[in-house]
Design an enzyme around this catalytic site. Structure first.
Site, PDB file in Angstrom:
ATOM      1  N   ARG A  32       6.293  -8.815  -2.044  1.00 16.36           N
ATOM      2  CA  ARG A  32       7.202  -7.714  -2.387  1.00 16.36           C
ATOM      3  C   ARG A  32       8.491  -7.732  -1.570  1.00 16.36           C
ATOM      4  NH1 ARG A  32       3.472  -2.436  -3.917  1.00 16.36           N
ATOM      5  NH2 ARG A  32       2.217  -3.518  -5.500  1.00 16.36           N
ATOM      6  N   ASP A 141       9.200  11.837  -6.313  1.00 20.01           N
ATOM      7  CA  ASP A 141       8.774  10.540  -5.803  1.00 20.01           C
ATOM      8  C   ASP A 141       9.635  10.241  -4.584  1.00 20.01           C
ATOM      9  OD1 ASP A 141       7.004   8.084  -7.112  1.00 20.01           O
ATOM     10  OD2 ASP A 141       8.553   7.379  -5.736  1.00 20.01           O
TER      11      ASP A 141
END
Length: 277
Positions: A32, A141
């Site tokens: 990632r 979020d």
């Protein structure tokens, strides 16, 4: 991948997001962070970790933390929670709110927006039962880039076909050159804002329904307990909390209790703890 730079990054991610990265997750960290390293003109992930440890810009630090979060989402994910919302959660709330005619729903860790838009569809499809009501869906979020995607309400062919029936796709989406756009009616119902669950729920208000699904599985027990307690304090006395099917409060917190026969649905364990709406 080991060493002080990796250990520092693990502590940074845990401090900022609550996510626990163990040595076994090194492959995940590497995969990632690799795109971030390339974008920053760094040769390797190891170099990026070194920069993060020595002192990187706040923007780079936040970007590195954000990419470690799993943003997997799709419309009507797992189906059961949305069936519970329509059949078991909303009917008694509608009966109890006939005077104020207001419903507030919070989708915590909403990712790219499919969950809150799915909730909005259910509310709109209830038709006359909620006509004239004030309906608010707050979607939060910690990742601002993912919130920008959610707020745009634009999804590709693959995304709209994950969980959506052909009837709902035709009813609530309009095809554009770049994908499928959520109906303005649904977009107007959902308010997106950045929020980190580790920061508590102060200032968000009280909610009749809270979705916090497939999030707790990434935290340690103490962090789970803290989050469940703050979610409880944000619930109305007759409110409901929906967790992921693989999540449980057993042995973690007694702030909420499961509803028998409805997996993933929880109600306040002690009404005296809730704020009054």
């Amino acid at each position: 991948m080991t060493g002080p730079d990796y250990d520092h990054f693990c502590r940074l991610v845990r401090q900022r997001s609550g996510l626990v990265l163990t040595p076994e997750k090194a492959y995940l960290v590497s995969s990632r962070l690799a795109p971030v390293a390339r974008t920053e003109g760094l040769g390797t992930v190891a170099q990026l970790l070194a920069v993060l440890r020595i002192g990187a810009s706040e923007a780079l630090v936040q970007q590195a933390v954000d990419v470690m979060a799993t943003h997997e989402s799709y419309f009507f994910r797992d189906a059961a929670p949305f069936e519970q919302l329509a059949d078991s959660v909303l009917p008694p709330l509608i009966a109890a709110r006939q005077t104020q005619r207001t419903l507030r729903i919070w989708c915590a860790a909403c990712s790219s927006g499919q969950e809150p838009y799915s909730v909005a569809m259910i509310l709109m499809e209830m038709g006359h039962r909620l006509a004239g009501w004030k309906l608010e869906i707050l979607a939060t979020d910690m990742s601002e880039p993912i919130l920008r995607k959610a707020s745009a309400g634009l999804y590709n062919d693959f995304e709209v076909k994950r969980g959506l029936s052909a009837e709902r796709q035709a009813r609530w989406f309009t095809q554009e050159p770049d994908g499928w756009r959520v109906s303005p009616k649904l977009q107007q119902m959902v308010r997106f804002r950045p929020h980190n669950l580790l920061q508590g729920s102060s200032g968000l208000g009280v909610f009749d329904v809270i979705f916090c699904r497939n999030v707790l599985i990434y935290f340690d027990i103490e962090t789970k307990r803290q989050i469940l307690d703050q979610l409880r304090r944000a619930m109305a006395v007759d409110g409901s909390l929906l967790l992921g099917s693989a999540e449980t409060v057993l042995g973690v917190s007694d702030a909420v209790q499961p509803v028998p026969g409805l997996r993933g649905l929880y109600r306040p364990a002690d009404g005296s703890l809730a704020r009054s709406a």
